[in-house]
Every structure is written in structure tokens, then in C-alpha cells.
Design a protein around this motif. Structure first.
Motif, short mmCIF file in Angstrom:
data_model
loop_
_atom_site.label_atom_id
_atom_site.label_comp_id
_atom_site.label_asym_id
_atom_site.label_seq_id
_atom_site.Cartn_x
_atom_site.Cartn_y
_atom_site.Cartn_z
N VAL A 141 -19.03 27.47 -5.02
CA VAL A 141 -19.36 26.73 -3.80
C VAL A 141 -19.19 27.67 -2.61
O VAL A 141 -18.30 28.53 -2.62
CB VAL A 141 -18.49 25.45 -3.69
N ASP A 142 -20.06 27.53 -1.62
CA ASP A 142 -20.09 28.52 -0.53
C ASP A 142 -20.32 27.84 0.81
O ASP A 142 -21.39 27.28 1.05
CB ASP A 142 -21.23 29.52 -0.83
N GLY A 143 -19.32 27.91 1.69
CA GLY A 143 -19.48 27.44 3.06
C GLY A 143 -18.45 26.41 3.48
O GLY A 143 -18.36 25.32 2.89
N VAL A 169 -15.58 39.85 -4.74
CA VAL A 169 -15.96 40.26 -3.39
C VAL A 169 -17.31 39.60 -3.13
O VAL A 169 -18.34 40.01 -3.69
CB VAL A 169 -16.10 41.80 -3.29
N HIS A 170 -17.33 38.53 -2.34
CA HIS A 170 -18.59 37.83 -2.07
C HIS A 170 -19.35 38.60 -0.99
O HIS A 170 -18.87 38.77 0.13
CB HIS A 170 -18.33 36.39 -1.64
N PHE A 171 -20.57 39.03 -1.35
CA PHE A 171 -21.32 40.00 -0.55
C PHE A 171 -22.61 39.33 -0.07
O PHE A 171 -23.57 39.16 -0.84
CB PHE A 171 -21.61 41.20 -1.47
N ASP A 172 -22.64 38.91 1.19
CA ASP A 172 -23.76 38.12 1.72
C ASP A 172 -24.85 39.01 2.30
O ASP A 172 -24.64 39.71 3.29
CB ASP A 172 -23.25 37.18 2.82
N VAL A 173 -26.03 38.93 1.69
CA VAL A 173 -27.16 39.77 2.11
C VAL A 173 -28.19 38.91 2.84
O VAL A 173 -28.77 37.99 2.25
CB VAL A 173 -27.81 40.44 0.89
N VAL A 186 -22.96 39.42 -5.41
CA VAL A 186 -23.98 39.59 -4.38
C VAL A 186 -24.80 38.31 -4.23
O VAL A 186 -25.43 37.84 -5.18
CB VAL A 186 -24.91 40.79 -4.71
N HIS A 187 -24.77 37.75 -3.03
CA HIS A 187 -25.53 36.53 -2.71
C HIS A 187 -26.73 36.94 -1.86
O HIS A 187 -26.57 37.27 -0.68
CB HIS A 187 -24.58 35.57 -1.96
N LEU A 188 -27.91 36.93 -2.47
CA LEU A 188 -29.12 37.37 -1.77
C LEU A 188 -29.70 36.21 -0.97
O LEU A 188 -30.10 35.19 -1.53
CB LEU A 188 -30.16 37.86 -2.77
N MET A 189 -29.76 36.39 0.33
CA MET A 189 -30.49 35.45 1.19
C MET A 189 -31.64 36.25 1.79
O MET A 189 -31.71 36.49 3.00
CB MET A 189 -29.55 34.89 2.27
N VAL A 190 -32.51 36.71 0.90
CA VAL A 190 -33.65 37.53 1.29
C VAL A 190 -34.88 37.03 0.54
O VAL A 190 -34.77 36.41 -0.51
CB VAL A 190 -33.42 39.03 0.95
ZN ZN Z 1 -22.59 33.51 0.50
#
Ligand code: ZN
Ligand code: DX5
Length: 235
Positions: free
Chosen positions: A183-185, A34-38, A70-74
Motif C-alpha cells: 500500500v502506498d500513500g 527502498v521504495h523508489f518513486d519514478v 521501483v515504482h514506475l509512474m511513467v
Molecule cells: Zn510509490
């Protein structure tokens, strides 16, 4: 021997009004993480979900065998890492630009019992890995600039994936330890085989999988996930 490929649906593109059902259905259709974008509206220009939502999906994700990625973009990351570990994250990745002390942040994730990873924006060089390979369980290459789902795959990611694959293979040959290459996007059934050939083993897909709406057919993701798997089978 056929390679193990993991598919990581990004719930950013899911229907949040029925998130638990979405996770159940998408993992049951043959996906893995479950890819979880923060996102914090600071490191990236968008605002999404935090530890409270992670906590509320952990039970359903565990029930269907979905690993919470969990992918942290913070920025900064250290204050929020323990909250996600406590909320049931299995893997926590962050961007090197978002941590003042990368080695410390990676260790913090591991010490809290999660797998740790570094995320590379399209223009971010891989040299951040030079002295921390032993602390990394996942390398995530962004194939779009982070902030939004539904963007187009940036082709130069293929060459960068090959470089990252070479680093991982050399490391694994020396130590026997596996590191995931995600890989993401902009990943879809048309480009996923080329992306796998370039070295990725774990594929985030948001818009390619989720279709908005209140469809109640439990098997609605079987077709699209089947197409992704079929493309991967050609590699
Ligand atoms: Zn992501
Ligand atoms: C972008 C996010 C991605 C994104 C992927 O910042 O990290 O996970 O949601 O979505 P698609 O597959 O639609 O590009």
C-alpha cells in the motif's frame, strides 16, 4: 503465527543531498525495501529520479540488505524497464494504464530477473489482474493519487485491500505461490494497523518516516520505525 510485515521507506521524502546515508540509516533502523518513486511529468504531474540514481544507490542498498522497490509512474514503461533492471532494481511495478501490453511488460520485468508488479490508482479497478496473476509478484494499491508525497490516506482503499487480499489468498491456496500486497500513500503509525487488518503486508511510508534536515544521528529513524512496528504488533 505472526505475519511478516515489510516497511518500504519512500526515498521521495528523504534528503537527496545525502541519499546514501539516508538509505543506510533507514534500512538499518528496521525497514526492508527502498521504495523508489519514478515520475515523468507526463503520467503524473511531477518529475523525480531515474536509473542513474538507482545505479548509484544499489551498492549501499545491497550492503544494508535493502531491496530496491521501483515504482514506475511513467508512460510508456517498456523502454525504461531494462534500464532499471540493469541499474539494480529488485522489484519493478508499473500502472496498467501506462502499458499498452500489460502481459508483455510483466514478462519483460521477470525475464530481466526482477520481481514484477501492477499498481492500482484509487479509481483503477482490480480486474486488470484477471488473466495475469501468474505473472505478478506484487500488487500495489495506491491510497493517494500518485505524484506527491505527504498526501492524506484515502479510506476507500481499505475495502479495496480486502478485495485484493481475497484474490491473493485464493491464488496462493491454489498454487502455493506468495504475492506481496503493498500500500502506498499517507501511511502512518495511526492508520497502519487498520491497513494491515485490511490485508496489506508491505507498507510504503515517506513523510511518516523521513524528516528533512541534516541530522547526523545514525539512529534518528529508530523511533518512528519502532512506532510503525509497534502498531503492526497490535494486529
Ligand atoms: Zn510509490
Ligand atoms: C506517491 C508516491 C508515494 C509517496 C508516499 O505518488 O508513489 O510513494 O512518496 O509518500 P507518503 O508516505 O508521504 O504519502
Amino acid at each position: 503465527m505472526s505475519k511478516t510485515y515489510r516497511i518500504a521507506p519512500s526515498i521521495l521524502s528523504a534528503n537527496f543531498a545525502k541519499l546514501g546515508q539516508e538509505i543506510d540509516d533507514v534500512i538499518s533502523s528496521g525497514t526492508d525495501f527502498v521504495h523508489f518513486d519514478v515520475m515523468d511529468n507526463h503520467f503524473v504531474p511531477n518529475l523525480t529520479i531515474g536509473p542513474l540514481v538507482c545505479e548509484s544507490i544499489r551498492e549501499i542498498a545491497a550492503k544494508v540488505g535493502g531491496i530496491i522497490d521501483v515504482h514506475l509512474m511513467v508512460e510508456p514503461v517498456d523502454r525504461i524497464i531494462p534500464d532499471f533492471a540493469k541499474a539494480g532494481a529488485n522489484i519493478i511495478t508499473f500502472h496498467p494504464e501506462a502499458s499498452k501490453h500489460i502481459d508483455r511488460s510483466l514478462s519483460m520485468v521477470r525475464d530481466l530477473g526482477c520481481k514484477a508488479g501492477l499498481v492500482f490508482n484509487p479509481a483503477t479497478p482490480l480486474h486488470y489482474l484477471d488473466y495475469v496473476m501468474d505473472k505478478v509478484d506484487m500488487i500495489l494499491l495506491m491510497s493517494v493519487n500518485p505524484g506527491f508525497g505527504g498526501q492524506k490516506f484515502i479510506p476507500s482503499t481499505l475495502g479495496k485491500l480486502k478485495e485484493a487480499r481475497a484474490r491473493i489468498d485464493a491464488y496462493t491456496a491454489a498454487t502455493g505461490r506468495e504475492i506481496y500486497l503493498e500500500v502506498d500513500g499517507g501511511v502512518n503509525a495511526q492508520n497502519i494497523a487498520d491497513i494491515a487488518r485490511a490485508g496489506a503486508d508491505t507498507f510504503v511510508a515517506g513523510n511518516a518516516i523521513f524528516t528533512k534536515g541534516l541530522d547526523t544521528d545514525k539512529n534518528r529513524y529508530n523511533t518512528v520505525v519502532g512506532e510503525l512496528r509497534a502498531s503492526l504488533a497490535t494486529v
